[in-house]
Design a protein around this motif. Structure first.
Motif, mmCIF file in Angstrom:
data_model
loop_
_atom_site.group_PDB
_atom_site.id
_atom_site.type_symbol
_atom_site.label_atom_id
_atom_site.label_comp_id
_atom_site.label_asym_id
_atom_site.label_seq_id
_atom_site.Cartn_x
_atom_site.Cartn_y
_atom_site.Cartn_z
ATOM 1 N N PRO A 1 2.945 1.367 -6.293
ATOM 2 C CA PRO A 1 4.159 0.826 -6.913
ATOM 3 C C PRO A 1 4.091 -0.694 -6.999
ATOM 4 N N MET A 2 4.945 -1.289 -7.803
ATOM 5 C CA MET A 2 5.005 -2.743 -7.860
ATOM 6 C C MET A 2 5.558 -3.303 -6.548
ATOM 7 N N VAL A 3 6.530 -2.570 -5.962
ATOM 8 C CA VAL A 3 7.159 -3.006 -4.717
ATOM 9 C C VAL A 3 7.141 -1.856 -3.714
ATOM 10 N N LEU A 4 6.686 -2.123 -2.505
ATOM 11 C CA LEU A 4 6.679 -1.157 -1.411
ATOM 12 C C LEU A 4 7.569 -1.691 -0.305
ATOM 13 N N CYS A 5 8.466 -0.857 0.186
ATOM 14 C CA CYS A 5 9.476 -1.310 1.137
ATOM 15 C C CYS A 5 9.518 -0.349 2.329
ATOM 16 N N GLY A 6 9.301 -0.865 3.552
ATOM 17 C CA GLY A 6 9.295 -0.016 4.733
ATOM 18 C C GLY A 6 10.208 -0.550 5.815
ATOM 19 N N HIS A 7 11.034 0.313 6.375
ATOM 20 C CA HIS A 7 11.957 -0.073 7.442
ATOM 21 C C HIS A 7 11.401 0.334 8.798
ATOM 22 N N SER A 8 11.369 -0.608 9.743
ATOM 23 C CA SER A 8 10.993 -0.328 11.135
ATOM 24 C C SER A 8 9.586 0.284 11.187
ATOM 25 N N PHE A 9 9.453 1.531 11.644
ATOM 26 C CA PHE A 9 8.160 2.207 11.653
ATOM 27 C C PHE A 9 7.536 2.201 10.254
ATOM 28 N N GLY A 10 8.364 2.417 9.239
ATOM 29 C CA GLY A 10 7.873 2.411 7.866
ATOM 30 C C GLY A 10 7.287 1.068 7.459
ATOM 31 N N GLY A 11 7.767 -0.023 8.099
ATOM 32 C CA GLY A 11 7.221 -1.342 7.824
ATOM 33 C C GLY A 11 5.780 -1.472 8.266
ATOM 34 N N LYS A 12 5.480 -0.918 9.432
ATOM 35 C CA LYS A 12 4.096 -0.992 9.907
ATOM 36 C C LYS A 12 3.187 -0.069 9.093
ATOM 37 N N ASN B 1 13.402 0.064 -12.623
ATOM 38 C CA ASN B 1 13.595 1.248 -13.465
ATOM 39 C C ASN B 1 13.180 2.554 -12.796
ATOM 40 N N THR B 2 12.399 2.471 -11.731
ATOM 41 C CA THR B 2 11.968 3.680 -11.018
ATOM 42 C C THR B 2 11.969 3.416 -9.519
ATOM 43 N N SER B 3 12.523 4.360 -8.760
ATOM 44 C CA SER B 3 12.487 4.245 -7.300
ATOM 45 C C SER B 3 12.081 5.588 -6.706
ATOM 46 N N VAL B 4 11.426 5.512 -5.552
ATOM 47 C CA VAL B 4 10.941 6.717 -4.879
ATOM 48 C C VAL B 4 11.325 6.643 -3.406
ATOM 49 N N THR B 5 11.811 7.747 -2.873
ATOM 50 C CA THR B 5 12.026 7.878 -1.429
ATOM 51 C C THR B 5 11.148 9.017 -0.938
ATOM 52 N N LEU B 6 10.731 8.954 0.319
ATOM 53 C CA LEU B 6 9.814 9.978 0.833
ATOM 54 C C LEU B 6 10.087 10.285 2.302
ATOM 55 N N ASP B 7 9.568 11.408 2.747
ATOM 56 C CA ASP B 7 9.579 11.784 4.166
ATOM 57 C C ASP B 7 8.179 11.579 4.732
ATOM 58 N N HIS B 8 8.054 10.763 5.792
ATOM 59 C CA HIS B 8 6.764 10.654 6.467
ATOM 60 C C HIS B 8 6.392 11.994 7.103
ATOM 61 N N ARG B 9 5.126 12.166 7.419
ATOM 62 C CA ARG B 9 4.681 13.387 8.104
ATOM 63 C C ARG B 9 5.498 13.576 9.382
ATOM 64 N N HIS C 1 4.601 1.609 -13.580
ATOM 65 C CA HIS C 1 4.321 0.712 -12.467
ATOM 66 C C HIS C 1 5.263 -0.479 -12.481
ATOM 67 N N ASP C 2 5.513 -1.014 -13.680
ATOM 68 C CA ASP C 2 6.398 -2.173 -13.796
ATOM 69 C C ASP C 2 7.785 -1.839 -13.262
ATOM 70 N N ASN C 3 8.276 -2.715 -12.373
ATOM 71 C CA ASN C 3 9.634 -2.567 -11.847
ATOM 72 C C ASN C 3 9.856 -1.255 -11.092
ATOM 73 N N SER C 4 8.830 -0.797 -10.394
ATOM 74 C CA SER C 4 8.946 0.408 -9.566
ATOM 75 C C SER C 4 8.987 0.015 -8.095
ATOM 76 N N ILE C 5 9.717 0.784 -7.292
ATOM 77 C CA ILE C 5 9.853 0.486 -5.874
ATOM 78 C C ILE C 5 9.856 1.781 -5.074
ATOM 79 N N VAL C 6 9.209 1.742 -3.917
ATOM 80 C CA VAL C 6 9.159 2.895 -3.008
ATOM 81 C C VAL C 6 9.770 2.485 -1.675
#
Length: 358
Positions: free
Chosen positions: A126-137, A76-84, A44-49
Motif C-alpha cells: 500500500p502507499m501507507v501502512l499503519c500499525g498500532h502497538s504490536f502492529g507497529g512493530k 480512496n482505498t483502505s484495508v483492515t486485517l486480523d493478524h494470525r 496503490h495511489d492513496n491506499s492505506i492499511v
C-alpha cells in the motif's frame, strides 16, 4: 440476527461512502477492503492499511477505515486485517514450513496477503501502512523484509504509540491492570483453567474478568472477541474467543524481546531513489514511553527534517545526491495508548497531512 445487522451496515456504508468487501480464507489473513465511491477500483495511489495490536482485530480500525476514504482525507482505498491468532485469522500456518509465531512471521503474512490477486492493484504494497502497538512493530519488520528482498516499500509507514526497542514486562506488570498487557493476557488464560464453565455464556466470561479487577470498559473490549459456539441448538448461549490465546502469548513474548532500534537508525541513513518515511506517533498520556526513546526519535526526526530542507535547496551540492529515507516523530499529547479511539479525527488528520494528502 447478527448476519442481518451486518448486511444492513454494509448497505448503509455503500450508500454513504462506497463499497466494502470481506475476505475469509484459511490461506490468507482475514481482511476487509473499503473503497471510496469516488473510484472504480483498488489502486496503490492513496491506499492505506491498518493493523491492530495484541488481542485486537480488524474491527478496531473499521471506523478509521471507513472515515479515511471520505473526501475530507482523500484516501480512496483502505484495508483492515486480523493478524494470525486474532479475529478470524486464528489458524497460523498461512505459509509453508513449521509454525513460528513471531513478529517476523506476521510480517510475512502481510506480504503474502498483499501478493494476492485481488490486491495486486496495490502494487504489492500500500502507499501507507499503519500499525498500532504490536502492529507497529510488525510494520517495521515488514519494511525490513521489503528492503532485504528488494520489494517495494510503502511511501509512509505509521507507527502508532509503539517503541522500536524491547518492551519492559516488569514495568508493564506494575501498571494498573487495564494498562498491563501481561496481566490481561494472564487473566484471559486463567479463564480456560477455572473449575466452573465460564464459557457457558457471555455474561459469565464478563463477570470472571471483572473479578480480576479489570475495568468494565476493558472487559467489554475483550468481550468483542467472543463468538457463539454453533452446536445445533438454537437457544444455546455458549461462547468462545475468536482468537487463539496461545498464539497471542507467543507473539507478545517475541514482541517484548524484539529490538528494532538498529533498523530504524539504518533506515534513516539509507539513500533511495524513492525515499520512504517512518512516522512515529507518541501518545502523550502513555507513561510507558521511555525518555531516552523519545529523545532518540526526536534526534532522528530533527535530522530528517534538516536533511529534507537542505537537500531541497537548488543551490545545495547535496541536492545532486540521492535523497535519504526519513524518520519523523509526531505527538498527540492529549491522548493515551488507544489514540484511535480517543481522537480518531485528530489521528486521521495527522496521517493525511503528513502523507501529502491534505
Amino acid at each position: 440476527g447478527s448476519r442481518r445487522k451486518i448486511m444492513e451496515w454494509h448497505s448503509s456504508f455503500r450508500k454513504e461512502y462506497g463499497s466494502i468487501s470481506n475476505f475469509e480464507s484459511p490461506k490468507i489473513l482475514s481482511h476487509e477492503i473499503y473503497s471510496s465511491k469516488l473510484v472504480d477500483s483498488i489502486t496503490h495511489d492513496n491506499s492505506i492499511v491498518f493493523m491492530h495490536g495484541i488481542l485486537g482485530s480488524k474491527k478496531n480500525f473499521r471506523t478509521a477505515a471507513k472515515q479515511i476514504i471520505t473526501e475530507k482525507y482523500h484516501f480512496n482505498t483502505s484495508v483492515t486485517l486480523d493478524h494470525r491468532g486474532h479475529g478470524n485469522s486464528n489458524i497460523p500456518p498461512f505459509l509453508d514450513g513449521p509454525i513460528q509465531n513471531n513478529v517476523s512471521s506476521c510480517a510475512e503474512d502481510i506480504h503474502h496477503l498483499f501478493s494476492q490477486p485481488h490486491l495486486k492493484l496495490l502494487g504489492n504494497t500500500p502507499m501507507v501502512l499503519c500499525g498500532h502497538s504490536f502492529g507497529g512493530k510488525v510494520a517495521l519488520m515488514y519494511l525490513k523484509h521489503c528492503i532485504a528482498s528488494g520489494r517495494p516499500l510503502p511511501q509512509h509507514t505509521w507507527i502508532l504509540d509503539s517503541i522500536p526497542g524491547t518492551y519492559n514486562k516488569s514495568l508493564d506488570a506494575m501498571q494498573k491492570h487495564d494498562s498491563s498487557v501481561t496481566y490481561v493476557l494472564e487473566s484471559v488464560r486463567r479463564l480456560y483453567a477455572m473449575p466452573t464453565d465460564v464459557f457457558r455464556c457471555k455474561d459469565s466470561v464478563v463477570q470472571a474478568l471483572l473479578s480480576r479487577d479489570i475495568s468494565m470498559g476493558m472487559v467489554q473490549w475483550i468481550a468483542t472477541n467472543l463468538v457463539p459456539v454453533e452446536d445445533g441448538h438454537e437457544k444455546a448461549k455458549r461462547v468462545r474467543f475468536s482468537f487463539d490465546i496461545n498464539t497471542i502469548v507467543d507473539l507478545f513474548d517475541d514482541f517484548c524481546g524484539l529490538d528494532m532500534w538498529d533498523f530504524v537508525h539504518d533506515f534513516a541513513r539509507m539513500e533511495s531513489q524513492q525515499p520512504a518515511t517512518i512516522h512515529f506517533i507518541r501518545a502523550g498520556r502513555n507513561t510507558l514511553w521511555d525518555p531516552s526513546a523519545v529523545a532518540a526519535l526526536k534526534t532522528l526526526s530533527a535530522e530528517s527534517s534538516a536533511t529534507s530542507t537542505y537537500v531541497s535547496s537548488p543551490s545545495s551540492s547535496a541536492s545532486r545526491t540521492s535523497p535519504t529515507n526519513k524518520v519523523l516523530l509526531h505527538h498527540m499529547e492529549h491522548v493515551g495508548h488507544w489514540l484511535h479511539a480517543e481522537d480518531l479525527h485528530g489521528l486521521l488528520a495527522i496521517i493525511a497531512r503528513h502523507s501529502s494528502l491534505q
